[in-house]
Design a protein around this motif. Sequence first.
Motif, PDB file in Angstrom:
ATOM      1  N   ARG A 165       0.830  -1.215   0.000  1.00 29.48           N
ATOM      2  CA  ARG A 165       0.000   0.000   0.000  1.00 29.48           C
ATOM      3  C   ARG A 165       0.860   1.260   0.000  1.00 29.48           C
ATOM      4  O   ARG A 165       0.532   2.245  -0.670  1.00 29.48           O
ATOM      5  CB  ARG A 165      -0.938  -0.023   1.206  1.00 29.48           C
ATOM      6  CG  ARG A 165      -1.945  -1.177   1.171  1.00 29.48           C
ATOM      7  CD  ARG A 165      -2.858  -1.189   2.381  1.00 29.48           C
ATOM      8  NE  ARG A 165      -3.781  -2.323   2.333  1.00 29.48           N
ATOM      9  CZ  ARG A 165      -3.800  -3.313   3.218  1.00 29.48           C
ATOM     10  NH1 ARG A 165      -2.948  -3.306   4.247  1.00 29.48           N
ATOM     11  NH2 ARG A 165      -4.656  -4.300   3.100  1.00 29.48           N
ATOM     12  N   LYS A 208      -2.736   1.180  -7.686  1.00 30.54           N
ATOM     13  CA  LYS A 208      -3.894   1.917  -7.183  1.00 30.54           C
ATOM     14  C   LYS A 208      -4.432   2.933  -8.183  1.00 30.54           C
ATOM     15  O   LYS A 208      -5.639   2.967  -8.457  1.00 30.54           O
ATOM     16  CB  LYS A 208      -3.543   2.621  -5.870  1.00 30.54           C
ATOM     17  CG  LYS A 208      -4.700   3.433  -5.289  1.00 30.54           C
ATOM     18  CD  LYS A 208      -4.406   3.934  -3.890  1.00 30.54           C
ATOM     19  CE  LYS A 208      -3.291   4.938  -3.874  1.00 30.54           C
ATOM     20  NZ  LYS A 208      -3.084   5.518  -2.521  1.00 30.54           N
ATOM     21  N   LYS A 229      -8.188   2.787  -9.935  1.00 27.94           N
ATOM     22  CA  LYS A 229      -9.185   3.826  -9.692  1.00 27.94           C
ATOM     23  C   LYS A 229      -9.629   4.478 -10.997  1.00 27.94           C
ATOM     24  O   LYS A 229     -10.819   4.757 -11.196  1.00 27.94           O
ATOM     25  CB  LYS A 229      -8.627   4.868  -8.723  1.00 27.94           C
ATOM     26  CG  LYS A 229      -8.442   4.339  -7.307  1.00 27.94           C
ATOM     27  CD  LYS A 229      -7.733   5.329  -6.410  1.00 27.94           C
ATOM     28  CE  LYS A 229      -8.580   6.546  -6.128  1.00 27.94           C
ATOM     29  NZ  LYS A 229      -7.934   7.438  -5.131  1.00 27.94           N
ATOM     30  N   THR A 245      -8.712   7.214   5.982  1.00 30.57           N
ATOM     31  CA  THR A 245      -8.259   7.837   4.733  1.00 30.57           C
ATOM     32  C   THR A 245      -9.284   7.715   3.612  1.00 30.57           C
ATOM     33  O   THR A 245      -9.199   8.437   2.618  1.00 30.57           O
ATOM     34  CB  THR A 245      -6.949   7.196   4.260  1.00 30.57           C
ATOM     35  OG1 THR A 245      -7.197   5.811   3.916  1.00 30.57           O
ATOM     36  CG2 THR A 245      -5.891   7.263   5.351  1.00 30.57           C
ATOM     37  N   GLU A 271      -9.427   5.449   1.534  1.00 34.77           N
ATOM     38  CA  GLU A 271      -8.779   4.819   0.385  1.00 34.77           C
ATOM     39  C   GLU A 271      -9.121   3.327   0.360  1.00 34.77           C
ATOM     40  O   GLU A 271      -9.299   2.699   1.407  1.00 34.77           O
ATOM     41  CB  GLU A 271      -7.258   4.989   0.466  1.00 34.77           C
ATOM     42  CG  GLU A 271      -6.775   6.417   0.267  1.00 34.77           C
ATOM     43  CD  GLU A 271      -6.843   6.866  -1.184  1.00 34.77           C
ATOM     44  OE1 GLU A 271      -7.064   6.012  -2.070  1.00 34.77           O
ATOM     45  OE2 GLU A 271      -6.674   8.074  -1.434  1.00 34.77           O
TER      46      GLU A 271
END
Length: 206
Positions: free
Chosen positions: A22, A45, A49, A83, A85
């Motif tokens: 991460r 990531k 997204k 967060t 996320e």
Amino acid sequence: MEAVLYAQERSKETRATLNSLRENGNIPAILYGKNVSNVPISVEKLDFKKQFNEIGKNGIFTIDVDGKRQQAIVRNYEVDPITREIIHIDFLAVNSLSVITADVRIVLVNDAEGVKDGGVLQQSMFDLSVTTNVNRFPDAIEVDVTHLQVGETITVGKIRQQYPFEINHENDEVIASILPPRQEEEISTGEEQEPGIPENLEGREE
């Protein structure tokens, strides 16, 4: 549009390795499904997204794991409560014959006649559970409210035959309705004062 998502297989599941992934801009994930062994993977990531926003939550990814490709959909994902996320993704492997059930958002379209007459449009349902072939999943279900009058409703039963997929709800469940115009509240301007000595003069000596 084909959404190709490149992934890397991972072998270790320790907290340290997951945190390291991460911190380096990757999301740990799992690829699983019928006739597919569970494969721990990670995806970049920003790439995920971007493509997820383009194809929608029920869109199909082609996941490339070290050169081996498999179609899959996002079945679930975990979000960090602080967060916000995405910190883990579950990918369900599918093929052209796969039939799945998932929620699809409802979008009310056009201006209701009842609103033009002063009514208030109220949407009671925002998603519908739908079962269909994975390649026929809609991004959204549009419900036309043009002819909806004050006091009328649109139920699941009224739209069921308009779509080529199974809607997993009862016919009498209400999607939207037009409420009567709101009545303005009467504001009291004050009560009439009873005759007698005004309060500010009580006890005053002449």
